[in-house]
Design an enzyme around this catalytic site. Structure first.
Site: not given
Ligand SMILES: Cc1cc2nc3c(=O)[nH]c(=O)nc-3n(C[C@H](O)[C@H](O)[C@H](O)COP(=O)(O)O)c2cc1C
Length: 316
Positions: A54, A78, A80, A139, A201, A226
């Site tokens: 993370k 999200n 966070i 982010c 991202n 998602g």
């Molecule tokens: C709960 C949550 C926390 C995340 N935290 C980070 C993070 O700390 N650093 C980052 O670069 N991306 C973060 N992301 C983004 C994910 O790494 C990813 O780029 C994004 O969710 C798209 O992929 P997915 O659709 O497979 O989730 C976060 C996503 C979610 C859902």
């Protein structure tokens, strides 16, 4: 014959980043990796191409106010706010545990400023257990750094350069989709020595609680992830992979091996699985096994051979 799933994410780089397969978690959806190890054992971690931590910041952070997530029809929002232990604890407490794994760990680094990206790269340089850095200049849920840097071509280039100058580790830069021209960002980061690009991202979004007549998330906006964002991510990977020579890591809405194949065929050299893990903790392993089975069924000896196969042939 077992298909060769290995991919090289930093060809020509002095340290290299050779993965046994192209599948890794997306940052922030896998914590530090220890829960997964607890669930699936060391063998589970060994099945992954890499682990991505993370986001780590210079100082520890408590994160944003609750609620931090909201479900949407085809994904989630999200906010966070980069809750994490801070870089000193990461180097002191987490890295030694990662060093026991045979799977490379990529540390996701989130600076508040350009200088912090350089400083954190220096602090992680040569630390056993850390194989590469992923710069989170994307982010959407923080007041400084993050997407503010990633939405500017010039600031993205400077953050990349600051990190690259301060470490021998391969530097991956993670792009935000919340721009008009992600290709310009990718090219600028490549020019400053990025080893690879990760796209994407989360996509900025929001939800309103009609009964309370207020935004669901305290900061109103959040990052959408998602299945809803998969076509956006795929389009950006396709565009970026056609514009840079360095490897691209696809991320956004990947839940199955067929999703992963779409990204590989679009030109990604590897994929990250994020939100899917919340619904199916085995998603990463399912993707690895599905890729293996697909290659075997299709007679593909090396998965690297299908990277970019859906792209138009280059004009001679
Ligand atoms: C709960 C949550 C926390 C995340 N935290 C980070 C993070 O700390 N650093 C980052 O670069 N991306 C973060 N992301 C983004 C994910 O790494 C990813 O780029 C994004 O969710 C798209 O992929 P997915 O659709 O497979 O989730 C976060 C996503 C979610 C859902």
């Amino acid at each position: 014959m077992t298909p060769d799933l290995s991919v090289d994410l930093a060809p020509g780089h002095k340290r290299g980043l050779l993965l046994r397969n192209p599948v890794m978690p997306a940052s922030g959806t896998f914590s530090w990796g220890f829960e997964f190890e607890h669930h699936f054992g060391p063998e589970g971690i060994r099945r992954l191409g890499a682990v991505v931590s993370k986001g780590v910041t210079m100082e520890p952070r408590a994160g944003n106010r609750q609620p931090r997530v909201a479900e949407t029809p085809a994904g989630m929002l999200n906010s966070i706010g980069l809750q994490n232990v801070g870089i000193e604890a990461c180097v002191r407490d987490l890295a030694p545990q990662w060093a026991r794994w045979e799977t490379p760990v990529i540390v996701n680094v989130a600076g508040d400023t350009i200088d912090e990206f350089g400083e954190m790269a220096r602090m992680l340089d040569g630390v056993p257990g850390v194989a590469a850095l992923e710069l989170n200049i994307s982010c959407p849920n923080v007041d400084t750094g993050g997407m503010e840097i990633g939405q500017s071509v010039e600031a993205s280039a400077r953050a990349t350069s600051a990190a690259v100058r301060n470490t021998d580790l391969p530097v991956i830069v993670k792009l935000t989709p919340n721009v008009t021209d992600p290709v310009a960002l990718a090219r600028a980061c490549e020019a400053e020595g990025a080893a690879a690009i990760c796209a994407i991202n989360t996509v900025l979004g929001m939800a309103i609680d009609v009964d309370r007549r207020r935004p669901v998330l305290p900061r109103a906006r959040g990052g959408l992830s998602g299945p809803a964002i998969k076509p956006i991510a795929l389009r950006i990977v396709y565009d970026v992979a056609g514009a840079v020579r360095i490897p691209v890591i696809g991320c956004g809405g990947i839940a199955t091996s067929r999703d992963a194949l779409e990204f590989l065929m679009a030109g990604a050299s590897a994929v990250q699985v994020g939100t899917a893990t919340f619904a199916n903790p085995r998603a990463l392993l399912d993707v690895v096994e599905g890729l293996e089975a697909w290659c075997a069924a299709e007679g593909v000896a090396r998965i690297a051979d299908i990277i970019g196969c859906a792209r138009p042939a280059p004009v001679a």
